[in-house]
Design a protein around this motif. Sequence first.
Motif, short mmCIF file in Angstrom:
data_model
loop_
_atom_site.label_atom_id
_atom_site.label_comp_id
_atom_site.label_asym_id
_atom_site.label_seq_id
_atom_site.Cartn_x
_atom_site.Cartn_y
_atom_site.Cartn_z
N ALA A 11 26.27 -58.33 -68.11
CA ALA A 11 27.44 -57.44 -68.17
C ALA A 11 28.67 -58.08 -67.53
CB ALA A 11 27.11 -56.12 -67.49
N GLU A 12 28.48 -58.79 -66.43
CA GLU A 12 29.62 -59.39 -65.73
C GLU A 12 30.37 -60.39 -66.61
OE1 GLU A 12 26.58 -59.20 -64.57
OE2 GLU A 12 26.63 -58.31 -62.55
N GLU A 13 29.66 -60.98 -67.57
CA GLU A 13 30.27 -62.00 -68.42
C GLU A 13 31.10 -61.39 -69.55
OE1 GLU A 13 27.03 -65.58 -68.18
OE2 GLU A 13 26.40 -63.74 -69.17
N GLN A 14 31.03 -60.07 -69.71
CA GLN A 14 31.69 -59.44 -70.85
C GLN A 14 32.50 -58.21 -70.43
OE1 GLN A 14 29.69 -57.51 -74.51
NE2 GLN A 14 29.49 -59.70 -74.88
N GLU A 15 32.58 -57.97 -69.12
CA GLU A 15 33.26 -56.77 -68.62
C GLU A 15 34.68 -56.70 -69.14
OE1 GLU A 15 31.16 -55.82 -64.49
OE2 GLU A 15 33.28 -56.35 -64.33
N GLY A 16 35.11 -55.51 -69.48
CA GLY A 16 36.48 -55.35 -69.95
C GLY A 16 36.57 -55.39 -71.46
#
Length: 235
Positions: A11-16
């Motif tokens: 998730a952190e790699e695609q947040e936003g």
Amino acid sequence: NKRLGIISALAEEQEGLIQAMQHPERHVHGMREYTVGSLWNVEAVAVLSRIGKVAAAMTAALLVERFGVTHILFTGVAGSADANVRVGDVVIAESLVQHDMDAAPLFPRFEVPLTGLAHLPSDLAMSSRLAGAASTFLEGENGATLHRGLIGSGDQFINDGMRLAALKSALPGLLAVEMEGAAVAQVCFELGIPFAVIRTISDNANETAATDFMAFVKTVASRYAFGIIENYCRN
Ligand code: ADE
């Protein structure tokens, strides 16, 4: 009609990106959530693959077969495999290798059996457009450099200098190591789907990799992914 699949492991790699989607529609299937919508007027489907080659392969295949994507972009973080590739730099794959594939003596080490290929090439047009998007983004990040070349994927988090050195000597030109790209590359090769892989360097794949990785994904990874993909879609 074109439809872009965007995959990250975490998730952190695609947040936003998912929040930025217009008219999002969520579909849960096979322990993944696929968000269909549009990003800066590009029809897109964003999904988290989870970690490793099988997870990534399943996700890529379903993006194509169930969600009708015509192109795939993988974005995430990687460990550096080259002294010139530093934490905060960006690597775009020219080709990818499954560094843990070894069916010798039946097939040469690294060759994906029956494809005749060890190095799976990414799509040049997509990769070049992505490189343009990344260069523009990196102008605002002081000192960060863009690299293009070989990325290695395997079902191992590399946190051992000796292991990395052995991989580097077996794979000349290796720039970065991660756990999904070459699996997506194989699926896309077999299905005839153009794809590109972009990775921000989070660690040096050595003994401090795990702590460096954890700190980096939280603070930097999503900002990079968002900025670069925004530029990519707007171009
Ligand atoms: N992704 C980010 N850092 C990595 C590493 N050191 N090994 C494998 N995958 C990674």
